[in-house]
Design an enzyme around this catalytic site. Structure first.
Site, PDB file in Angstrom:
ATOM      1  N   GLY A   1     -14.889 -56.227 -21.814  1.00 33.99           N
ATOM      2  CA  GLY A   1     -13.801 -55.428 -22.369  1.00 33.99           C
ATOM      3  C   GLY A   1     -12.858 -54.957 -21.291  1.00 33.99           C
ATOM      4  N   ASN A   2     -11.972 -54.044 -21.637  1.00 31.31           N
ATOM      5  CA  ASN A   2     -11.045 -53.502 -20.652  1.00 31.31           C
ATOM      6  C   ASN A   2     -10.712 -52.053 -20.992  1.00 31.31           C
ATOM      7  OD1 ASN A   2      -8.516 -53.445 -22.359  1.00 31.31           O
ATOM      8  ND2 ASN A   2      -9.023 -55.627 -22.490  1.00 31.31           N
ATOM      9  N   LYS A   3      -9.913 -51.421 -20.143  1.00 29.18           N
ATOM     10  CA  LYS A   3      -9.712 -49.976 -20.247  1.00 29.18           C
ATOM     11  C   LYS A   3      -8.596 -49.545 -21.184  1.00 29.18           C
ATOM     12  CE  LYS A   3      -9.446 -48.283 -15.992  1.00 29.18           C
ATOM     13  NZ  LYS A   3      -9.688 -47.531 -14.737  1.00 29.18           N
TER      14      LYS A   3
END
Ligand code: CTP
Ligand code: CA
Length: 238
Positions: free
Chosen positions: A33-35
């Site tokens: 995932g990412n932020k």
């Protein structure tokens, strides 16, 4: 306010906005995932709707609630996002790609949870494959079709800059590479922008060398960006 001359600058325009971060699954309990918090994309949707637009939000994973009055399609992976963008942007006036799309996804999805080997200290190597560049594909599709839709395509880029290049020159290069009409560039070298309620953006346009710098809440920068887009729709530069 209703007396604001720009308040209905997007009256009746069909606007598709993507928001949030994609998740690329590895096994039933894990993902890459990412932020992205989704706040910027959701703010864009709210402000566009307030400006009179017919908004469709394509929403990946976000940290906040989506306002109930925004017509929303939920997605998880980059490929799901791509399908929705392809379908919903076909008759849109404006596409804004605020989502953080994973550049790579695991080649394989493990049907059962990946386990440690109790006898060795081995760690698995995760093989990745490129995700399609959705923004680029929509730009290319528009070039190939008679009907020039979406009339305005906007990308977002979070850049840190590097020893050789400033974040803005990276943004300029990305605008050209992507072929979109506008690119909203975000300096994230100090983590600014992620998860916060405020943002600082520089809006680059493919039609001129103007750089519109805006700073403020995510709603304030959204309205700056949407006004620039509305302006271009009403008086297109070529
Ligand atoms: N984007 C997309 N599809 C992808 C990756 C990105 O449509 N697979 C869109 C994003 O939604 C954003 C824009 O492209 O609007 C720029 O994303 P960014 O990650 O900055 O660009 P990349 O081309 O992936 O370049 P980088 O190597 O810097 O990540
Ligand atoms: Ca990327």
């Amino acid at each position: 306010s209703l007396t604001d001359p720009n308040s209905l600058a997007l009256d009746g325009k069909r606007v598709v906005i993507t928001a949030g971060g994609t998740r690329e699954p590895l096994d039933p309990v894990r993902f890459l995932g990412n932020k992205s918090s989704g706040k910027q994309g959701i703010a864009l949707a709210q402000v566009a709707q307030r400006m009179g637009a017919e908004v469709k939000l394509i929403c990946a994973h976000v940290d906040i609630d989506i306002p109930e009055d925004i017509s929303t399609v939920r997605v998880s992976t980059g490929l799901e996002l791509k399908n929705q963008v392809e379908n919903l942007s076909r008759d849109a006036d404006i596409l804004i790609m605020a989502a953080a799309v994973a550049d790579f996804r695991p080649v394989a999805y493990e049907e059962f949870k990946i386990k440690k080997n109790a006898d060795t200290n081995d760690a698995p190597t995760i093989e990745l494959v490129r995700n399609p560049d959705i923004l680029r594909e929509i730009v290319v599709r528009r070039q190939q079709e008679k009907q020039q839709q979406p009339a305005v395509i906007v990308g977002f880029a979070a850049e840190t800059g590097s020893a050789e290049k400033s974040y803005l020159s990276l943004g300029r290069e990305k605008l050209v590479r992507k072929g979109c009409d506008f690119l909203a560039v975000n300096d994230v070298s100090n983590n600014a922008g992620f998860g916060t309620d405020s943002n600082a953006l520089t809006i680059l346009s493919k039609f001129n060398n103007q750089e519109i710098h805006c700073e403020g809440t995510k709603e304030e920068v959204s309205s700056e960006l949407l006004l620039a887009v509305a302006q271009h729709l009403s008086e297109p530069l070529t």
